[in-house]
Design an enzyme around this catalytic site. Structure first.
Site, PDB file in Angstrom:
ATOM      1  N   ARG A   1      16.807  -4.676 -12.542  1.00  0.00           N
ATOM      2  CA  ARG A   1      18.181  -4.374 -12.985  1.00  0.00           C
ATOM      3  C   ARG A   1      18.718  -3.085 -12.350  1.00  0.00           C
ATOM      4  NH1 ARG A   1      20.049  -7.161 -17.744  1.00  0.00           N
ATOM      5  NH2 ARG A   1      18.972  -9.142 -17.617  1.00  0.00           N
TER       6      ARG A   1
ATOM      7  N   ARG B   1      24.546  -1.633 -15.464  1.00  0.00           N
ATOM      8  CA  ARG B   1      25.453  -0.812 -16.268  1.00  0.00           C
ATOM      9  C   ARG B   1      25.117   0.662 -16.352  1.00  0.00           C
ATOM     10  NH1 ARG B   1      24.856  -4.651 -21.188  1.00  0.00           N
ATOM     11  NH2 ARG B   1      22.866  -4.734 -20.119  1.00  0.00           N
TER      12      ARG B   1
ATOM     13  N   ARG C   1      32.996  -3.660 -13.384  1.00  0.00           N
ATOM     14  CA  ARG C   1      32.821  -4.608 -14.487  1.00  0.00           C
ATOM     15  C   ARG C   1      34.003  -4.554 -15.451  1.00  0.00           C
ATOM     16  NH1 ARG C   1      32.223  -8.075 -17.620  1.00  0.00           N
ATOM     17  NH2 ARG C   1      30.455  -8.462 -19.007  1.00  0.00           N
TER      18      ARG C   1
ATOM     19  N   ASP D   1      22.504 -13.790 -11.790  1.00  0.00           N
ATOM     20  CA  ASP D   1      21.833 -13.898 -13.081  1.00  0.00           C
ATOM     21  C   ASP D   1      21.020 -15.181 -13.114  1.00  0.00           C
ATOM     22  OD1 ASP D   1      22.062 -12.326 -15.832  1.00  0.00           O
ATOM     23  OD2 ASP D   1      21.717 -14.448 -16.258  1.00  0.00           O
TER      24      ASP D   1
ATOM     25  N   TYR E   1      16.659 -20.457 -23.100  1.00  0.00           N
ATOM     26  CA  TYR E   1      18.074 -20.057 -23.200  1.00  0.00           C
ATOM     27  C   TYR E   1      18.974 -21.260 -23.446  1.00  0.00           C
ATOM     28  CZ  TYR E   1      17.630 -15.121 -22.131  1.00  0.00           C
ATOM     29  OH  TYR E   1      17.342 -13.785 -22.218  1.00  0.00           O
TER      30      TYR E   1
HETATM   31  O1  CP3 Z   1      18.055  -6.754 -11.175  1.00  0.00           O
HETATM   32  C1  CP3 Z   1      19.205  -6.683 -10.691  1.00  0.00           C
HETATM   33  O2  CP3 Z   1      19.805  -5.615 -10.491  1.00  0.00           O
HETATM   34  C2  CP3 Z   1      19.846  -7.978 -10.234  1.00  0.00           C
HETATM   35  C3  CP3 Z   1      20.681  -8.638 -11.166  1.00  0.00           C
HETATM   36  C4  CP3 Z   1      20.105  -9.312 -12.403  1.00  0.00           C
HETATM   37  C5  CP3 Z   1      20.877  -9.457 -13.584  1.00  0.00           C
HETATM   38  N1  CP3 Z   1      20.188 -10.263 -14.422  1.00  0.00           N
HETATM   39  C6  CP3 Z   1      22.203  -8.857 -13.806  1.00  0.00           C
HETATM   40  C7  CP3 Z   1      22.695  -8.696 -15.186  1.00  0.00           C
HETATM   41  C8  CP3 Z   1      18.902  -9.985 -12.601  1.00  0.00           C
HETATM   42  C9  CP3 Z   1      17.696 -10.090 -11.691  1.00  0.00           C
HETATM   43  C10 CP3 Z   1      18.983 -10.603 -13.886  1.00  0.00           C
HETATM   44  C11 CP3 Z   1      17.923 -11.456 -14.426  1.00  0.00           C
HETATM   45  C12 CP3 Z   1      18.003 -11.908 -15.799  1.00  0.00           C
HETATM   46  N2  CP3 Z   1      19.117 -12.298 -16.510  1.00  0.00           N
HETATM   47  C13 CP3 Z   1      16.888 -12.102 -16.643  1.00  0.00           C
HETATM   48  C14 CP3 Z   1      15.442 -11.895 -16.232  1.00  0.00           C
HETATM   49  C15 CP3 Z   1      15.053 -10.482 -16.242  1.00  0.00           C
HETATM   50  C16 CP3 Z   1      14.916  -9.910 -17.626  1.00  0.00           C
HETATM   51  O3  CP3 Z   1      15.687  -9.003 -17.942  1.00  0.00           O
HETATM   52  O4  CP3 Z   1      14.025 -10.365 -18.358  1.00  0.00           O
HETATM   53  C17 CP3 Z   1      17.355 -12.559 -17.872  1.00  0.00           C
HETATM   54  C18 CP3 Z   1      16.507 -12.883 -19.103  1.00  0.00           C
HETATM   55  C19 CP3 Z   1      18.773 -12.682 -17.773  1.00  0.00           C
HETATM   56  C20 CP3 Z   1      19.711 -13.185 -18.805  1.00  0.00           C
HETATM   57  C21 CP3 Z   1      20.643 -12.131 -19.235  1.00  0.00           C
HETATM   58  N3  CP3 Z   1      21.629 -11.586 -18.432  1.00  0.00           N
HETATM   59  C22 CP3 Z   1      20.698 -11.496 -20.499  1.00  0.00           C
HETATM   60  C23 CP3 Z   1      19.783 -11.799 -21.669  1.00  0.00           C
HETATM   61  C24 CP3 Z   1      21.727 -10.568 -20.447  1.00  0.00           C
HETATM   62  C25 CP3 Z   1      22.209  -9.719 -21.599  1.00  0.00           C
HETATM   63  C26 CP3 Z   1      21.365  -8.539 -21.806  1.00  0.00           C
HETATM   64  C27 CP3 Z   1      21.815  -7.434 -20.915  1.00  0.00           C
HETATM   65  O5  CP3 Z   1      20.954  -6.817 -20.277  1.00  0.00           O
HETATM   66  O6  CP3 Z   1      23.016  -7.194 -20.878  1.00  0.00           O
HETATM   67  C28 CP3 Z   1      22.273 -10.608 -19.133  1.00  0.00           C
HETATM   68  C29 CP3 Z   1      23.374  -9.777 -18.633  1.00  0.00           C
HETATM   69  C30 CP3 Z   1      23.256  -9.100 -17.322  1.00  0.00           C
HETATM   70  N4  CP3 Z   1      22.569  -9.575 -16.234  1.00  0.00           N
HETATM   71  C31 CP3 Z   1      23.874  -7.866 -16.980  1.00  0.00           C
HETATM   72  C32 CP3 Z   1      23.530  -7.610 -15.637  1.00  0.00           C
HETATM   73  C33 CP3 Z   1      23.967  -6.436 -14.811  1.00  0.00           C
HETATM   74  C34 CP3 Z   1      24.802  -7.058 -17.883  1.00  0.00           C
HETATM   75  C35 CP3 Z   1      26.037  -7.845 -18.071  1.00  0.00           C
HETATM   76  C36 CP3 Z   1      27.276  -7.081 -18.343  1.00  0.00           C
HETATM   77  O7  CP3 Z   1      27.714  -6.308 -17.481  1.00  0.00           O
HETATM   78  O8  CP3 Z   1      27.832  -7.305 -19.420  1.00  0.00           O
END
Ligand code: CP3
Length: 355
Positions: A30, A34, A43, A79, A156
């Site tokens: 990540r 954010r 965003r 994502d 999911y």
């Molecule tokens: O790593 C990186 O910088 C690349 C981008 C990336 C995102 N999600 C961006 C994101 C990657 C590799 C993911 C993978 C992802 N997404 C996973 C596997 C990794 C992990 O964390 O276990 C999972 C389970 C998801 C599903 C997901 N996406 C959830 C549960 C959430 C909400 C929780 C959270 O962290 O906000 C997201 C949102 C998300 N994915 C954001 C980002 C930057 C935040 C979204 C926003 O800006 O509102």
């Protein structure tokens, strides 16, 4: 295949292949997100999935942490939930809530609602973002592609979002094992096409996120999760060979799956990602000598003062050794973390492992 700028920093790829490195490679799960003000600014103006679907925006966000820190890899901004979307499910990212599915799968009959996608059409926007980013990176660091593992995506799709217990999804495993296998196979097939497409587009290493492994135990993991993970690694590499493309290293990150580390070590993946709850020395014994380990600083360790982060890094270097190791956190960075802590982490990994 398109011609891309020459790769100037191959530490990540060398470590993944078990070759010697001049310093341990480091990136942060990540890392585009954010905690960076420049991400929050973008965003504020655009929907999360709209950003994923717009190659110029996804590329820009991918590059943001690369401009700030001496990271050894970029990971494409996207994502794991773009795969359920490709299967026809509606998913929104609600600020402060996380992902919300419009109509989660409830009964096995709901599998018939899914549409089997032409990945090259439906997920073309990810491939375009990857190709654009490879060019814009100018060879500075390699680009990582990724997907969600079948069990994690299945959970999911059934839970409809985050869940504390995963009990709805796990209920399927116990009550509807055949339907579970059917759903997992659909996701596995899409993942294979999707990952091969990412390599064709320019991805140089692939990571498979089994983030919800922690909800399973050894029996269900071996039955439902591991076979899909093994199949994805094998089929992706077979397809790359058949297409005359170079094989790229593959990483499996099964969060919370201590109980399966020996199996993951023998699963064919080049790199096994670790969360922070396992001791690296113990993990090395379990996976064996011939895979690379990735991880595993407790993300909350980044809240510590910089001297403590450095001390932790020193300890990690002693435990992991400098070869066959890709330094990272044990899970994604949190939004309220200070970008300066990332800088401390990255720079101290390099300074403590430089030859
Ligand atoms: O790593 C990186 O910088 C690349 C981008 C990336 C995102 N999600 C961006 C994101 C990657 C590799 C993911 C993978 C992802 N997404 C996973 C596997 C990794 C992990 O964390 O276990 C999972 C389970 C998801 C599903 C997901 N996406 C959830 C549960 C959430 C909400 C929780 C959270 O962290 O906000 C997201 C949102 C998300 N994915 C954001 C980002 C930057 C935040 C979204 C926003 O800006 O509102």
């Amino acid at each position: 295949m398109a011609q891309f700028p020459k790769l100037l920093n191959d530490r990540l790829l060398r470590a993944a292949r078990g070759e010697s490195v001049d310093a341990a490679p480091v990136w942060v799960m990540r890392q585009a997100g954010r905690y960076l003000p420049e991400f929050r600014e973008m965003r504020a103006e655009a929907d999360f999935f709209k950003i994923c679907q717009t190659p110029e925006l996804a590329c820009e966000i991918t590059l943001q942490p690369i401009r700030r820190f001496e990271l050894d890899a970029a990971i494409i901004f996207s994502d794991i939930l773009v795969v359920p979307q490709a299967l026809g499910m509606k998913v929104e990212m609600k600020p402060g809530v996380g992902p919300v599915f419009d109509k989660p799968l409830v009964n096995p009959g709901d599998i018939d609602r899914l549409t089997i996608p032409d990945v090259n059409t439906v997920l073309k926007y990810v491939f375009d973002a990857i190709t654009l980013t490879r060019h814009k990176l100018e060879g500075k660091v390699p680009l990582i592609g990724f997907t969600g593992a079948p069990w994690t995506l299945m959970s999911y799709m059934i839970e409809g979002g985050g869940s504390k217990t995963q009990s709805k999804a796990k209920k399927w495993l116990y009550q509807h094992p055949e339907a579970s296998h059917k759903l997992l196979k659909i996701i596995t097939d899409v993942n294979v096409e999707y990952l091969v497409g990412q390599v064709r587009a320019g991805a140089q290493l692939l990571q498979v996120f089994e983030s919800n492994a922690e909800y399973l135990g050894p029996v269900e993991f071996s039955k439902f999760a591991l076979p899909c993970l093994i199949e994805i690694n094998r089929r992706v590499k077979d397809k790359l060979v058949a297409e005359g493309l170079d094989i790229v290293p593959m990483t499996v990150f099964a969060k919370g799956a201590h109980y399966a580390l020996a199996e993951l070590g023998g699963s064919g993946y080049d790199v096994v990602g670790l969360d922070w709850t396992i001791d690296p020395t113990e993990a090395r014994k379990l996976v064996g000598p011939n895979v690379t380990l990735q991880g595993n600083l407790d993300p909350c360790g980044l809240y510590a003062p910089s001297t403590d982060i450095e001390a932790r890094v020193k300890m990690m270097v002693q435990q992991f050794g400098r070869d066959r190791w890709i330094a990272n956190l044990g899970h994604g960075i949190y939004p309220d973390m200070d970008p300066e802590s990332v800088e401390t982490f990255v720079n101290s990994i390099h300074s403590h492992t430089k030859l």
